[in-house]
Design an enzyme around this catalytic site. Structure first.
Site, PDB file in Angstrom:
ATOM      1  N   HIS A  42      70.749  52.645  -1.654  1.00  0.00           N
ATOM      2  CA  HIS A  42      69.870  53.816  -1.680  1.00  0.00           C
ATOM      3  C   HIS A  42      69.008  53.888  -0.409  1.00  0.00           C
ATOM      4  O   HIS A  42      67.775  53.813  -0.476  1.00  0.00           O
ATOM      5  CB  HIS A  42      69.012  53.830  -2.942  1.00  0.00           C
ATOM      6  CG  HIS A  42      68.619  55.219  -3.356  1.00  0.00           C
ATOM      7  ND1 HIS A  42      68.494  55.614  -4.659  1.00  0.00           N
ATOM      8  CD2 HIS A  42      68.330  56.328  -2.618  1.00  0.00           C
ATOM      9  CE1 HIS A  42      68.136  56.896  -4.711  1.00  0.00           C
ATOM     10  NE2 HIS A  42      68.033  57.342  -3.476  1.00  0.00           N
ATOM     11  N   GLU A 102      70.650  52.140 -11.670  1.00  0.00           N
ATOM     12  CA  GLU A 102      70.294  51.635 -10.356  1.00  0.00           C
ATOM     13  C   GLU A 102      69.150  50.634 -10.487  1.00  0.00           C
ATOM     14  O   GLU A 102      68.143  50.981 -11.102  1.00  0.00           O
ATOM     15  CB  GLU A 102      69.875  52.814  -9.471  1.00  0.00           C
ATOM     16  CG  GLU A 102      69.917  52.456  -8.005  1.00  0.00           C
ATOM     17  CD  GLU A 102      69.857  53.673  -7.107  1.00  0.00           C
ATOM     18  OE1 GLU A 102      70.652  54.605  -7.300  1.00  0.00           O
ATOM     19  OE2 GLU A 102      68.993  53.676  -6.235  1.00  0.00           O
ATOM     20  N   ARG A 149      72.323  61.287  -6.516  1.00  0.00           N
ATOM     21  CA  ARG A 149      71.907  60.491  -7.671  1.00  0.00           C
ATOM     22  C   ARG A 149      73.157  59.910  -8.327  1.00  0.00           C
ATOM     23  O   ARG A 149      74.176  60.597  -8.489  1.00  0.00           O
ATOM     24  CB  ARG A 149      71.159  61.353  -8.689  1.00  0.00           C
ATOM     25  CG  ARG A 149      69.734  61.682  -8.295  1.00  0.00           C
ATOM     26  CD  ARG A 149      68.826  60.452  -8.280  1.00  0.00           C
ATOM     27  NE  ARG A 149      67.457  60.735  -7.890  1.00  0.00           N
ATOM     28  CZ  ARG A 149      66.993  60.711  -6.636  1.00  0.00           C
ATOM     29  NH1 ARG A 149      67.794  60.385  -5.643  1.00  0.00           N
ATOM     30  NH2 ARG A 149      65.730  60.960  -6.382  1.00  0.00           N
TER      31      ARG A 149
HETATM   32  C1  DGY Z   1      64.918  60.879  -2.760  1.00  0.00           C
HETATM   33  O1  DGY Z   1      63.890  60.944  -2.085  1.00  0.00           O
HETATM   34  O2  DGY Z   1      65.056  61.461  -3.834  1.00  0.00           O
HETATM   35  C2  DGY Z   1      66.038  60.113  -2.180  1.00  0.00           C
HETATM   36  O3  DGY Z   1      66.937  59.727  -3.126  1.00  0.00           O
HETATM   37  C3  DGY Z   1      65.524  58.956  -1.370  1.00  0.00           C
HETATM   38  O4  DGY Z   1      66.555  58.441  -0.584  1.00  0.00           O
END
Ligand code: DGY
Length: 320
Positions: free
Chosen positions: A286, A267, A238
Site C-alpha cells: 500500500h 489488509e 482498495r
Molecule cells: C488513500 O489515501 O486512500 C490511499 O489508499 C493511500 O495510498
C-alpha cells in the site's frame, strides 16, 4: 470546548507540531507509533478532532466514545473505513486528503503496471538468488505496453492521472465510469465503454473506483473469465474490489497474464494467502501515496481541515 486533538498514529513531517503551535492539546503516539483500539477508545473522550488512517475503523463504538468530537480528518483520500452516516447523524464533519496524493498514486500504479508487464520482480529474484545464467531467448518474456489498451475503472482524479501517463506509451485509453470524462475524450481520445467491454478489450486494467457495496469484488470469476489471457490487472485502490480467490484461479487457469497489487483484503494480507507467493503477481505494501513530500502534504491538509472546523470556516476537503 477544549482544543483537543487525538491522532491515532504519529505522522511524517509531524503535523502535530503545527497544531501545538496553534494552541492545541495533542495526543499522539510516540515517533513512528500507533494507538491501539483500546487506547483510541479511551483517548477520544475529550477530543474535538480525531485524525485517523484508513486502517482505523470509525464506527458507532468509536463515535459513541467521543461525545465532543466535531471532525474526523482521515489521512487518506479513501474513506471506506468511516461510517459516514453515523458521523452525519452526530454532526461530525469528515474530511480526506484528495489531490495531494493523485500524482504519486498514479506513479505507483505505473510502477506496478510496468513491473508486471516486464516481469521485473521475477527477474530481480532470479538475479539476486544467483540463478541468472546469461541472456537467453526464452527468459521471462513479458507483455508489450506501447500501443496496447489501457482500461481505467473509475475515471476520478487518480484514474485520470494514470490515463494521462499513457500518452508517452501511445496507448489507447478505455474507461468505465458513471460520468463522462469529456476532457480525456477530447485530449487523449479516451473512450467511455460498458464494464463488459472494458474487461474484454483491456490489455491492462487498472482499478480506481472507491470501495462501495456495488464495487465490492467487482473483479470476480465472471469478470476474470471475460479478460484476455494476456491481460494484466492492477489494483492500487482498495483490496475489496478484487475477489482474491478468483484472481488466483484466473492466473492458474491462464485466464490472466499477471497482476500488480498495492492493496489487499484483508489488509495486511494473511501470511498464508497464496497470492503472496504467486510468481505472476507484483506486490507492494500500500505505497500509493508513500513519498516524503506527499505524506507531508497529507499531514498539512489534515491539520488545516481541523483548524477550519475549529474556527467555524468550511473545511477544505469535506466528504459525504
Ligand atoms: C488513500 O489515501 O486512500 C490511499 O489508499 C493511500 O495510498
Amino acid at each position: 470546548m477544549k482544543k483537543r486533538l487525538v491522532m491515532s498514529h504519529d505522522l511524517p513531517g509531524q503535523p502535530d507540531k503545527k497544531a501545538r503551535s496553534e494552541g492545541w492539546d495533542v495526543v499522539v503516539p510516540e515517533r513512528g507509533g500507533r494507538m491501539s483500539r483500546v487506547g483510541l477508545l479511551s483517548e477520544v473522550k475529550e477530543a474535538f478532532a480525531l485524525v485517523t488512517l484508513l486502517s482505523d475503523r470509525v464506527d458507532t463504538e468509536l463515535l459513541d466514545a467521543a461525545p465532543r468530537l466535531k471532525i474526523v480528518a482521515n489521512y487518506a483520500v479513501g474513506y471506506d473505513n468511516i461510517d459516514l452516516s453515523a458521523c452525519k447523524e452526530r454532526g461530525i464533519v469528515v474530511t480526506n486528503t484528495p489531490d495531494v496524493l493523485t500524482e504519486a498514486t498514479a506513479d505507483l500504479t505505473w510502477a506496478l503496471l510496468l513491473g508486471s508487464a516486464r516481469r521485473l520482480v521475477e527477474g530481480h529474484r532470479l538475479v539476486s538468488r544467483g540463478e541468472y545464467q546469461g541472456w537467453a531467448p526464452h527468459l521471462l518474456l513479458g507483455q508489450d505496453v506501447g500501443g496496447r489498451v489501457l482500461g481505467i475503472f473509475g475515471a476520478g482524479r487518480i484514474g485520470r492521472a494514470v490515463a494521462e501517463r499513457s500518452v508517452g506509451f501511445g496507448m489507447k485509453v478505455l474507461y468505465t465510469d458513471s460520468y463522462p470524462w469529456e476532457e480525456g475524450e477530447k485530449r487523449l481520445g479516451a473512450k467511455r465503454v460498458a464494464w463488459e467491454e472494458l474487461l474484454e478489450q483491456s490489455d491492462f486494467l487498472s482499478l480506481h473506483a472507491p470501495l462501495l457495496p456495488d464495487t465490492e469484488k467487482v473483479m470476480n470469476r465472471d469478470a476474470f473469465s471475460r479478460m484476455k489471457p494476456t491481460a494484466i490487472l492492477i489494483n492500487a485502490a482498495r483490496g475489496g474490489l478484487v475477489d482474491e480467490d478468483a484472481l488466483l484461479e484466473a492466473l492458474d487457469k491462464g485466464e490472466l497474464f499477471g497482476a500488480g497489487l498495492d492493496v489487499y483484503d484483508p489488509e495486511p494480507p494473511l501470511q498464508s494467502n497464496p497470492l503472496l507467493k504467486h510468481p505472476r503477481i507484483v506486490l507492494a505494501p500500500h505505497l500509493g501515496s508513500a513519498s516524503v513530500g506527499v505524506r507531508e502534504e497529507m499531514g498539512r491538509l489534515v491539520i488545516e481541515n481541523i483548524l477550519a472546523v475549529w474556527e467555524g470556516r468550511p473545511p477544505l476537503t469535506p466528504v459525504g
